[in-house]
Design a protein around this motif. Structure first.
Motif, mmCIF file in Angstrom:
data_model
loop_
_atom_site.group_PDB
_atom_site.id
_atom_site.type_symbol
_atom_site.label_atom_id
_atom_site.label_comp_id
_atom_site.label_asym_id
_atom_site.label_seq_id
_atom_site.Cartn_x
_atom_site.Cartn_y
_atom_site.Cartn_z
ATOM 1 N N GLU A 437 0.835 -1.200 0.000
ATOM 2 C CA GLU A 437 0.000 0.000 0.000
ATOM 3 C C GLU A 437 0.872 1.254 0.000
ATOM 4 N N LYS A 438 1.961 1.238 0.790
ATOM 5 C CA LYS A 438 2.879 2.362 0.851
ATOM 6 C C LYS A 438 3.506 2.640 -0.515
ATOM 7 N N SER A 439 3.839 1.563 -1.248
ATOM 8 C CA SER A 439 4.495 1.707 -2.553
ATOM 9 C C SER A 439 3.498 1.748 -3.700
ATOM 10 N N LYS A 440 2.200 1.874 -3.357
ATOM 11 C CA LYS A 440 1.121 1.929 -4.359
ATOM 12 C C LYS A 440 1.132 0.709 -5.270
ATOM 13 N N GLY A 441 1.416 -0.453 -4.654
ATOM 14 C CA GLY A 441 1.345 -1.718 -5.371
ATOM 15 C C GLY A 441 2.591 -2.102 -6.120
ATOM 16 N N GLU A 442 3.637 -1.305 -6.084
ATOM 17 C CA GLU A 442 4.862 -1.630 -6.810
ATOM 18 C C GLU A 442 5.739 -2.551 -5.960
ATOM 19 N N ASP A 469 2.061 -4.801 -8.578
ATOM 20 C CA ASP A 469 2.640 -4.589 -9.904
ATOM 21 C C ASP A 469 4.131 -4.851 -9.851
#
Length: 470
Positions: A437-442, A469
């Motif tokens: 969540e912190k890395s926006k899914g990366e 992702d």
């Protein structure tokens, strides 16, 4: 090949245990009474005696002395379907190797037999004759409470410090009193102190005493509770709350058998047995420098874990019956209906036995001597947080939760062999999800936050069904 003598008046149990002995490669003989077993013991060299308590004629406990004369090297395993604290204490004091409660599974009795055949002989202290006047207050038929009874019986004959860990209302003081009453100190004082209730400014004086004129208001000499307990037992409830400066003085009292009253330069000798208790995680306080590690290890020479009422629900009907007879005071009262009992067993009882006692008293009042129905129970008590979530760091709360989870798993009847893996399965998914969540899914960004290789993260995401992702 060892010899196993099985003494039980139930033929199916004798047959089952004989078959087990055969499978383990041992010889066995069975008897339906102690008298018959005495005859067999004169010709059959038994290494282990599996002895039921309730027998026709001489009961199992009464028969132990004669078995020890006939087969002095044999290990006696007491079996009973009606275990209570008094039976456990009597069995241990008479030298029983083990005390197990029916019904038991095959693996349990197999382990007992294996230990009996491999364990070296351990000398025991001579039995004392004291009987516990309040032993009937320790109610419990469940395996968890039977284990508590057994540990009380084992430790009572010694002077070792005992640490009782249990939730508020679970009966820690009853355990302490039982230890005292079954010990060689039973005729001496039992001094109970709730440390949390002591005034911070006067705690030292209350515990260690003071001389006249030691401080403003000290108009006369006071011996202190540690000296009052001389010859007997000192019970420190909520010991986790004892101030750090006083922990040093308590440790000295335990190690040297003397206390220094406030304002005095002369130590006073005292000899007490210490039983302490708390509902807090004392080891966590040690790690956070809130409790001295040397005192912690001294207090925890022998530990008894007291299960909460929700983990021994089968005891609830017996406790209700006990409190009913205790609180009805001989007056004509209606009985608890089956529906009321079932309702009680379905409740979580966050206040434990103390809450149940109060609930029984409430129901007796509301029922007005009529049948006691489920609607006569008071509303359930809401869970009480063990610590303030507002002022405790999240890391502290997390450690407490993990400790509670592990303790509960280790108390279960199962024997978890993969506890560490089970913990990872509980904590890894939310940890990975937070990083994603912190890395926006990366995955690359999440792996950096976690300090984990991206390939390892991808494998764990697949394992737990997490999306992200590349």
């Amino acid at each position: 090949m060892a010899g196993i003598l099985i003494v039980d008046d139930e033929p199916t149990i004798c047959w089952g245990l004989a078959e087990l002995a055969k499978q383990l490669g041992h010889q066995s003989q069975t008897a339906s009474s102690a008298e018959q077993a005495f005859t067999l013991a004169r010709t059959f060299a038994a290494d282990v005696i599996l002895l039921d308590v309730r027998l026709p004629g001489i009961d199992g406990l009464a028969a132990m002395a004669q078995f020890k004369q006939l087969l002095p090297a044999a290990k006696i395993v007491i079996m009973t379907a009606h275990g209570d604290l008094s039976t456990a204490v009597d069995a241990v004091r008479q030298g029983a190797f083990e005390y197990i409660v029916k019904p038991f599974d095959t693996r349990t009795i197999e382990r007992v037999i294996e230990r009996a055949l491999t364990r070296a002989e351990v000398s025991t202290a001579p039995p004392t004759t004291g009987k516990a006047k309040d032993s009937n207050l320790m109610i419990g038929k469940t395996p968890a409470m039977q284990e508590v009874f057994k540990r009380i019986a084992l430790v009572s004959a010694s002077d070792a410090c005992v640490f009782i860990l249990g939730e508020s209302g679970s009966g820690k003081e009853l355990v302490a009193r039982a230890i005292h009453q079954y010990s060689g100190r039973a005729a001496s004082p039992f001094v109970a102190v709730n440390v949390a209730a002591l005034s911070p400014t006067l705690a030292e004086s209350e515990l260690f005493g003071h001389v006249r004129g030691a401080f403003t208001g000290a108009e006369q000499h006071r011996s202190g509770l540690l000296v009052d307990a001389d010859g007997g037992t000192l019970f420190l409830d909520e010991v986790a709350d004892i101030p750090l400066p006083l922990q040093v003085k308590l440790l000295r009292a335990l190690e040297h058998g003397e206390v220094m009253p406030v304002g005095s330069s002369k130590p006073v000798r005292t000899n007490f047995r210490l039983v302490s208790a708390t509902h807090q995680d004392l080891l966590t306080k040690v790690r956070e420098s809130g409790f001295r590690h040397d005192l912690y290890f001294r207090l925890c020479t022998f530990q008894i874990n007291l299960p909460p009422l929700r983990e021994r629900k089968a005891d609830i009907p017996f406790l209700i019956s006990h409190f009913y007879h205790l609180l009805s005071s001989g007056a004509s009262q209606g009985n608890f209906t089956a529906d009321a009992i079932n309702t009680a067993q379905d409740r979580p009882w966050h206040g434990n036995v103390r809450e149940l006692r109060n609930a029984v008293e409430h129901a007796l009042i509301v029922a007005r001597q009529g049948p006691i129905l489920s609607e006569h129970w008071p509303p359930p008590m809401q869970p009480i947080a063990k610590g303030s979530t507002s002022d405790e760091p999240v890391e502290v709360r997390l450690r407490k939760l993990i400790r509670e989870w592990a303790t509960q798993r280790l108390r279960s009847d199962q024997e978890p062999q993969t506890l560490y893996d089970e913990l990872l399965q509980q904590i890894e998914p939310p940890l990975l999800a937070a990083a994603l969540e912190k890395s926006k899914g990366e995955c690359l960004g999440a792996s950096r936050w976690l300090g984990m290789h991206r390939t390892t993260l991808r494998k764990k995401m697949d394992q737990y069904g997490l999306q992200g992702d590349e």
